[in-house]
Design an enzyme around this catalytic site. Structure first.
Site, mmCIF file in Angstrom:
data_model
loop_
_atom_site.group_PDB
_atom_site.id
_atom_site.type_symbol
_atom_site.label_atom_id
_atom_site.label_comp_id
_atom_site.label_asym_id
_atom_site.label_seq_id
_atom_site.Cartn_x
_atom_site.Cartn_y
_atom_site.Cartn_z
ATOM 1 N N HIS A 37 2.325 7.009 4.374
ATOM 2 C CA HIS A 37 3.229 8.004 3.798
ATOM 3 C C HIS A 37 2.604 9.393 3.951
ATOM 4 O O HIS A 37 1.857 9.841 3.075
ATOM 5 C CB HIS A 37 3.463 7.705 2.316
ATOM 6 C CG HIS A 37 4.043 6.350 2.050
ATOM 7 N ND1 HIS A 37 3.324 5.183 2.201
ATOM 8 C CD2 HIS A 37 5.279 5.983 1.637
ATOM 9 C CE1 HIS A 37 4.095 4.149 1.888
ATOM 10 N NE2 HIS A 37 5.286 4.609 1.546
ATOM 11 N N PRO A 44 2.648 0.737 -7.743
ATOM 12 C CA PRO A 44 3.880 0.456 -8.489
ATOM 13 C C PRO A 44 4.200 1.668 -9.366
ATOM 14 O O PRO A 44 3.440 2.011 -10.280
ATOM 15 C CB PRO A 44 3.508 -0.775 -9.324
ATOM 16 C CG PRO A 44 2.369 -1.408 -8.588
ATOM 17 C CD PRO A 44 1.602 -0.255 -8.013
ATOM 18 N N HIS A 64 8.781 10.673 4.195
ATOM 19 C CA HIS A 64 8.212 9.972 3.039
ATOM 20 C C HIS A 64 7.378 8.769 3.461
ATOM 21 O O HIS A 64 6.208 8.667 3.092
ATOM 22 C CB HIS A 64 9.327 9.512 2.096
ATOM 23 C CG HIS A 64 8.853 8.563 1.038
ATOM 24 N ND1 HIS A 64 8.270 8.995 -0.132
ATOM 25 C CD2 HIS A 64 8.838 7.210 0.981
ATOM 26 C CE1 HIS A 64 7.931 7.953 -0.868
ATOM 27 N NE2 HIS A 64 8.268 6.850 -0.213
ATOM 28 N N HIS A 114 13.518 -15.573 -28.372
ATOM 29 C CA HIS A 114 12.165 -15.183 -28.737
ATOM 30 C C HIS A 114 11.148 -16.302 -28.520
ATOM 31 O O HIS A 114 9.964 -16.122 -28.813
ATOM 32 C CB HIS A 114 12.121 -14.750 -30.205
ATOM 33 C CG HIS A 114 12.690 -13.388 -30.456
ATOM 34 N ND1 HIS A 114 13.945 -13.011 -30.022
ATOM 35 C CD2 HIS A 114 12.168 -12.308 -31.087
ATOM 36 C CE1 HIS A 114 14.181 -11.763 -30.381
ATOM 37 N NE2 HIS A 114 13.111 -11.305 -31.027
#
Length: 683
Positions: free
Chosen positions: A52, A142, A286, A492
């Site tokens: 990039h 991430p 990019h 849950h």
């Protein structure tokens, strides 16, 4: 696409987006240095046929300002505790940080490493990895994770400064983030927490380049980021188009650094890939290497030798190395202050190794057989007992400090008013909590314990994975660990979570059977070099007969809790199901079937012991039945069959729900007899 410059004169973008000359008379070496960074940003992805380049090119002046005018750091001592921290949250622009680390002289990094960008075994992987390279503070890639890590670093700095004073802790955290970081939900969670806590000394620069992989950001993003961060309580500035104006960049950063009571958000309009004649402001800039002709044309504009790759002239290298060497004097002055300070040196050393003080085990509590204690409650007792011997430890939960056993007593809640507080209210921000914990640990001096319900480990999984990847020492307290939590029902009740998290490399999972095993599990987590997770019960569990004497064997992952002469079957349990195995073994014994009971709180530790010990515990002849209130996936590795749960749970009183799904002593004994019958039938 913005108009591209046509001469080698250094250019900047005006408010209208057209190129305009920079005042370069007194800064020729600076401009040449910045352009060399841009050249490296093109050459490395081109050589790798991957990478990039565009963001690194656009942010080269900003990186230059940070490394030469702003930050305090010593490349020869990258772990100096009082250095400024830098996080490239937009980790895809990794060539930018690699270039700066090489140019400023970080120990062991050579130009050849840049030439090996993204190659197998290189020190310059596709996204920054803190385990690979000194100077990379956190593993990013991430999007959003580095954003939250930065908040953790800012929180750690303020906490330690409040406890030990500015003579020893007095630095800043700088974060470069992108539109992708701001789109990810974790950035909202972390930014909200940072604003609420009033974390000064945090300077975030938002690279507002208006470009995503799919096209202009406008196709998916219409937020007013400045208003958004103002609403969080941050100091904000829209810097406009000053991406190439080093003096204006420095002034903006220094204004932000003056903010001591709130974090700062600086929105910087940049032009990705600038000044490439055909790729500036395009999606291709990019994530795709420039083709050779575009690189040559861009280098001509920048005044670089168009045919030469990885060009770093001696005067540029000397300029950056001189900038890096300035930190040695600052570090030496700091070391002198540390040497003459009154801080307890054993305590200071324990902080930065994130280890307990010697002898901490003596403070661990124990419980007599027959008591009934939820393992989450046992954890609270344990962390409060050992807290004085673990000076780095802080603790808190995602609106669940009381529920998860992570409430430290005798310390104020972390806040603007009490920056020394070791108890943190993360709020209902599980993912943000995970990222902040990683940042606190990577900062150093802090060992975070963070709690939530086990089912909500899903919400924080991205942060957990990066903690595991970077071998970051954090302790997760995941409670309400099975359908045994009862009435809250299947929304849950974790089912697949144990199997899922056991599959994650480098995460140490510990599911203790009772309070005594919980104490030993915490001891293991406190001394483990990496991330650990304590998986704990909501419901009270009986303290088992032998754990008072044998729970120390938890360190080996599994051990024989109840034995029999020549066992005919081996019952293996984890957590709350170990006690169930003990009761089932009694039923079998009454029928004349000898059963061994094994507690296996950690697959990872047991695997590390090797086959000799594994055979000693599990035996080499009798069939093995595993009992765990979770998915059966993976148990075939250790057992011949399992009493497990491969469906979602149900709402009702916990004991009834467990029994309904077969987690009761008579059913375990029945399944053991069936397994024995199958084994005998096959012989």
């Amino acid at each position: 696409m913005a108009a591209a410059p046509t001469s080698v004169v250094a250019m900047s973008q005006t408010a209208a987006g057209a190129p305009a000359p920079l005042p370069t008379a007194k800064r020729d070496i600076e401009q040449l240095s910045i352009n060399v960074i841009r050249g490296l940003a093109m050459d490395a992805p081109r050589q790798a046929s991957s990478g990039h380049p565009g963001t690194a090119m656009a942010l080269a002046p900003l990186a230059h300002v940070l490394w030469t005018r702003i930050m305090h750091y010593d490349p020869m001592a990258p772990d100096w505790p009082d250095r400024d921290r830098f996080i490239l949250s937009c980790g895809h622009a990794s060539i930018l940080i690699y270039s700066m680390l090489y140019l400023t002289g970080y120990d062991g990094l050579e130009l050849e490493d840049l030439k090996q960008f993204r190659q197998l075994g290189s020190r310059t992987p596709g996204h920054p990895e803190s385990r690979e390279l000194p100077g990379v503070e956190v593993t990013t890639g991430p999007l959003g994770q580095g954003f939250a890590n930065g908040v953790g670093m800012g929180l750690a700095e303020r906490l330690l400064r409040a406890r030990y004073g500015r003579d020893l802790v007095d630095h800043y955290t700088f974060v470069l983030c992108s539109d992708g970081d701001l789109m990810e939900g974790i950035s909202h969670e972390a930014a909200s927490l940072a604003g609420h806590l009033g974390l000064g000394r945090l300077v975030y620069v938002y690279d507002d380049n208006h470009i995503t992989i799919d096209g202009p950001t406008e196709i998916a993003l219409g937020d007013d980021a400045v208003k958004r961060f103002s609403a969080y309580g941050w100091h904000t500035e829209d810097l406009g188009e000053i991406a190439n104006d080093t003096d204006a960049l420095e002034a903006a950063i220094r204004r932000a650094m003056a903010e001591q009571e709130r974090p700062s958000f600086l929105q910087l309009r940049s032009h990705i890939g600038w000044p490439a004649p055909h790729l500036t402001d395009t999606s291709k800039a990019h994530g795709d290497p420039f083709d050779p002709e575009e690189i040559k044309a861009t280098k001509e504009i920048l005044g670089l030798p168009p045919e030469e790759k990885f060009w770093v002239p001696p005067e540029v290298l000397s300029y950056y190395r001189a900038a890096g060497q300035r930190g040695a004097q600052q570090r030496a002055a700091w070391a002198k202050r540390l040497g003459t300070s009154e801080v307890d040196k054993a305590e200071w050393g324990a902080l930065w190794t994130a280890q307990p003080l010697p002898g901490f085990e003596a403070s661990l509590p124990s419980w007599p057989a027959g008591d009934k204690v939820a393992t989450r409650a046992a954890l609270k007792t344990c962390i409060n007992a050992v807290a004085p011997a673990v000076p780095a430890m802080v603790s808190g939960g995602a609106d669940l400090t009381g529920n998860t056993g992570t409430k430290l007593e005798g310390t104020p809640l972390q806040s603007k008013e009490h920056p020394e507080g070791r108890l943190i209210a993360f709020g209902v921000r599980e993912h943000g909590m995970g990222g902040v914990m990683t940042g606190m640990s990577r900062h150093g001096g802090v060992l975070p314990v963070g709690g939530t319900f086990f089912v909500f480990s899903d919400y924080m999984r991205g942060a957990v994975r990066l903690a595991a990847l970077s071998n970051t020492k954090v302790i997760y307290a995941w409670t309400h660990d099975s359908v045994g939590l009862g009435e809250d029902g299947p929304t849950h009740q974790p089912v697949e979570h144990l199997a899922s998290l056991r599959a994650m490399p480098n995460l140490l999972l510990l599911r203790p059977a009772d309070a005594n095993e919980t104490a030993q599990a915490l001891a293991v987590a406190l001394t483990h070099d990496g991330p650990s997770a304590l998986v704990l019960s909501r419901q009270a569990l009986p303290v088992l007969e032998a754990t008072g004497q044998r729970a120390h064997l938890l360190r080996r992952g599994a051990y024989v809790l109840v034995d029999a002469d020549e066992p005919e079957i081996v019952l293996v349990g984890t957590g709350s199901e170990v006690g169930l195995c003990v009761e089932a073994a009694k039923l079998l014994s009454a029928e004349g079937t000898a059963a061994r009971v094994v507690s296996m709180p950690s697959w990872e530790l047991f695997e590390a012991e090797g086959p000799t010990y594994q055979d000693e515990v599990l035996g080499d002849g009798a069939p093995v039945l595993a009992v765990e209130a979770g998915a059966s996936f993976g148990w075939a590795r250790w057992a011949d069959d399992s009493v497990s749960l491969d469906r979602f749970g149900a709402s009702g009183p916990g004991a009834e729900v467990l029994s309904h799904f077969g987690f009761n002593a008579p059913n375990v004994a029945l399944r053991a007899r069936q397994l024995l019958g199958t084994r005998k039938g096959n012989e």
